[in-house]
Structures are given as C-alpha cells and as structure tokens.
Design a protein around this motif. Sequence first.
Motif, PDB file in Angstrom:
ATOM      1  N   LYS A 135       0.383  60.561  -5.733  1.00 16.70           N
ATOM      2  CA  LYS A 135       0.871  61.839  -5.235  1.00 16.70           C
ATOM      3  C   LYS A 135      -0.257  62.855  -5.285  1.00 16.70           C
ATOM      4  CE  LYS A 135       5.681  61.399  -6.605  1.00 16.70           C
ATOM      5  NZ  LYS A 135       6.760  61.961  -7.431  1.00 16.70           N
ATOM      6  N   THR A 136      -0.327  63.693  -4.277  1.00 14.41           N
ATOM      7  CA  THR A 136      -1.360  64.722  -4.237  1.00 14.41           C
ATOM      8  C   THR A 136      -0.758  66.029  -3.751  1.00 14.41           C
ATOM      9  OG1 THR A 136      -3.572  65.259  -3.429  1.00 14.41           O
ATOM     10  CG2 THR A 136      -2.116  64.181  -1.894  1.00 14.41           C
ATOM     11  N   LYS A 137      -1.410  67.115  -4.103  1.00 16.47           N
ATOM     12  CA  LYS A 137      -0.946  68.450  -3.730  1.00 16.47           C
ATOM     13  C   LYS A 137      -2.146  69.260  -3.270  1.00 16.47           C
ATOM     14  CE  LYS A 137       0.122  71.633  -6.883  1.00 16.47           C
ATOM     15  NZ  LYS A 137       0.855  72.391  -7.914  1.00 16.47           N
ATOM     16  N   ILE A 138      -1.981  69.954  -2.135  1.00 15.46           N
ATOM     17  CA  ILE A 138      -3.018  70.839  -1.625  1.00 15.46           C
ATOM     18  C   ILE A 138      -2.413  72.232  -1.503  1.00 15.46           C
ATOM     19  CG2 ILE A 138      -4.623  71.319   0.251  1.00 15.46           C
ATOM     20  CD1 ILE A 138      -4.517  68.402   0.983  1.00 15.46           C
ATOM     21  N   VAL A 139      -3.120  73.220  -2.017  1.00 11.96           N
ATOM     22  CA  VAL A 139      -2.667  74.603  -1.941  1.00 11.96           C
ATOM     23  C   VAL A 139      -3.581  75.338  -0.962  1.00 11.96           C
ATOM     24  CG1 VAL A 139      -2.204  76.715  -3.226  1.00 11.96           C
ATOM     25  CG2 VAL A 139      -1.889  74.494  -4.321  1.00 11.96           C
ATOM     26  N   PHE A 140      -2.975  75.893   0.080  1.00 13.57           N
ATOM     27  CA  PHE A 140      -3.702  76.662   1.089  1.00 13.57           C
ATOM     28  C   PHE A 140      -3.386  78.140   0.903  1.00 13.57           C
ATOM     29  CE2 PHE A 140      -2.840  72.588   3.249  1.00 13.57           C
ATOM     30  CZ  PHE A 140      -4.129  72.210   3.566  1.00 13.57           C
TER      31      PHE A 140
ATOM     32  N   LYS B  72      -1.177  61.280   3.350  1.00 18.06           N
ATOM     33  CA  LYS B  72      -0.144  60.603   4.131  1.00 18.06           C
ATOM     34  C   LYS B  72       1.192  61.292   3.894  1.00 18.06           C
ATOM     35  CE  LYS B  72      -3.002  57.323   5.262  1.00 18.06           C
ATOM     36  NZ  LYS B  72      -3.912  57.645   6.326  1.00 18.06           N
ATOM     37  N   ASN B  73       2.004  61.397   4.920  1.00 20.36           N
ATOM     38  CA  ASN B  73       3.325  62.012   4.863  1.00 20.36           C
ATOM     39  C   ASN B  73       3.266  63.424   4.256  1.00 20.36           C
ATOM     40  OD1 ASN B  73       6.057  62.287   5.181  1.00 20.36           O
ATOM     41  ND2 ASN B  73       6.592  61.154   3.314  1.00 20.36           N
TER      42      ASN B  73
ATOM     43  N   ASN C 211      -1.147  69.711   9.484  1.00 21.56           N
ATOM     44  CA  ASN C 211      -2.203  68.999  10.218  1.00 21.56           C
ATOM     45  C   ASN C 211      -3.519  68.976   9.441  1.00 21.56           C
ATOM     46  OD1 ASN C 211      -0.602  68.318  12.383  1.00 21.56           O
ATOM     47  ND2 ASN C 211      -1.203  70.096  13.612  1.00 21.56           N
ATOM     48  N   LYS C 212      -3.844  70.066   8.779  1.00 21.14           N
ATOM     49  CA  LYS C 212      -5.083  70.106   8.003  1.00 21.14           C
ATOM     50  C   LYS C 212      -5.013  69.136   6.827  1.00 21.14           C
ATOM     51  CE  LYS C 212      -8.417  73.445   6.371  1.00 21.14           C
ATOM     52  NZ  LYS C 212      -8.756  74.850   6.265  1.00 21.14           N
ATOM     53  N   ALA C 213      -3.847  69.077   6.157  1.00 16.52           N
ATOM     54  CA  ALA C 213      -3.677  68.126   5.060  1.00 16.52           C
ATOM     55  C   ALA C 213      -3.775  66.694   5.567  1.00 16.52           C
ATOM     56  CB  ALA C 213      -2.341  68.362   4.373  1.00 16.52           C
ATOM     57  N   TRP C 214      -3.179  66.423   6.710  1.00 21.65           N
ATOM     58  CA  TRP C 214      -3.246  65.074   7.284  1.00 21.65           C
ATOM     59  C   TRP C 214      -4.693  64.691   7.618  1.00 21.65           C
ATOM     60  CZ3 TRP C 214      -4.448  63.186  12.229  1.00 21.65           C
ATOM     61  CH2 TRP C 214      -4.119  61.844  12.425  1.00 21.65           C
ATOM     62  N   ARG C 215      -5.464  65.633   8.165  1.00 25.98           N
ATOM     63  CA  ARG C 215      -6.879  65.364   8.462  1.00 25.98           C
ATOM     64  C   ARG C 215      -7.691  65.162   7.186  1.00 25.98           C
ATOM     65  NH1 ARG C 215      -6.233  69.713  12.036  1.00 25.98           N
ATOM     66  NH2 ARG C 215      -7.518  70.972  10.671  1.00 25.98           N
TER      67      ARG C 215
ATOM     68  N   TRP D  25       0.907  61.847  -0.121  1.00 25.65           N
ATOM     69  CA  TRP D  25       0.303  60.717  -0.818  1.00 25.65           C
ATOM     70  C   TRP D  25      -1.116  60.504  -0.321  1.00 25.65           C
ATOM     71  CZ3 TRP D  25       3.047  58.006  -4.489  1.00 25.65           C
ATOM     72  CH2 TRP D  25       4.397  58.309  -4.589  1.00 25.65           C
ATOM     73  N   ARG D  26      -2.007  60.162  -1.270  1.00 21.30           N
ATOM     74  CA  ARG D  26      -3.384  59.824  -0.908  1.00 21.30           C
ATOM     75  C   ARG D  26      -3.857  58.728  -1.855  1.00 21.30           C
ATOM     76  NH1 ARG D  26      -8.944  62.848  -0.803  1.00 21.30           N
ATOM     77  NH2 ARG D  26      -9.864  61.663   0.887  1.00 21.30           N
TER      78      ARG D  26
END
Length: 114
Positions: free
Chosen positions: A97-102, A75-76, A67-71, A92-93
């Motif tokens: 392609k994109t990557k987020i590390v939490f 996308k997807n 949810n945080k990545a979507w906000r 995707w943004r």
Amino acid sequence: MFANIAKAAALTALIAVGANTATPSNAEAGNIDFGIYFGTPGYGPGPYWGPAPRPHRGICKPRRAVNKAWRMGVKNPRIVRRNPKRVVVRGWRHGYKTKIVFANRRHCPVIAYR
C-alpha cells in the motif's frame, strides 16, 4: 580607421543633441514631450500600462491527481481525502500500500510520498 570615424560621429551627435536640449527657446509655446514606446499601450509592466496581472491560483483537480499518481507507478489510485490544502491519493505499488499527498494547488505538486 572606420571605428575612429564612427566614434567621432557618435560623439559629435551626442554633443549636438545635448547642446540643443540645454538651450531653451524664448518662443516655446508649450511643453513638447518626446518618448519612445515599445509594444502596445495598455499592456505593459509600467504603473500606467493597465491592471496588474492576477496571481495564478488554481486547484488540484481530482482527475489530475489520480493520473499523476498512476504515472508515478501507483496501481488502482483513488482519492481518499481532499481539503483546501491537500489531496491524498492511495493505491498499490510493488505489492505494498502506498500514499501520495499532493498540494491542492495548480499542477498538483507532491508534498509526501509513502
């Protein structure tokens, strides 16, 4: 005028309390303690006020990370890797392609965003 009277009264009360506590009584039967307590005993910060609070530990729940990545505009979003230290979400943004590390901690703080 009133300020001078208030100062004199406060000084007189302070001297009287100091003189009263400085002179011990010969007929003292035992220890008499006087204290002022705020709050309910057993729920305060002092050493004898109960157990110390536990540190807030938590994990980054997968749904919260997605949810945080979507906000953030991904996308997807989907989780591709998860270990005790981090949670990796890809998607995707803006057509790339994109990557987020939490961090795998409470509230999923962002470590890296590529």
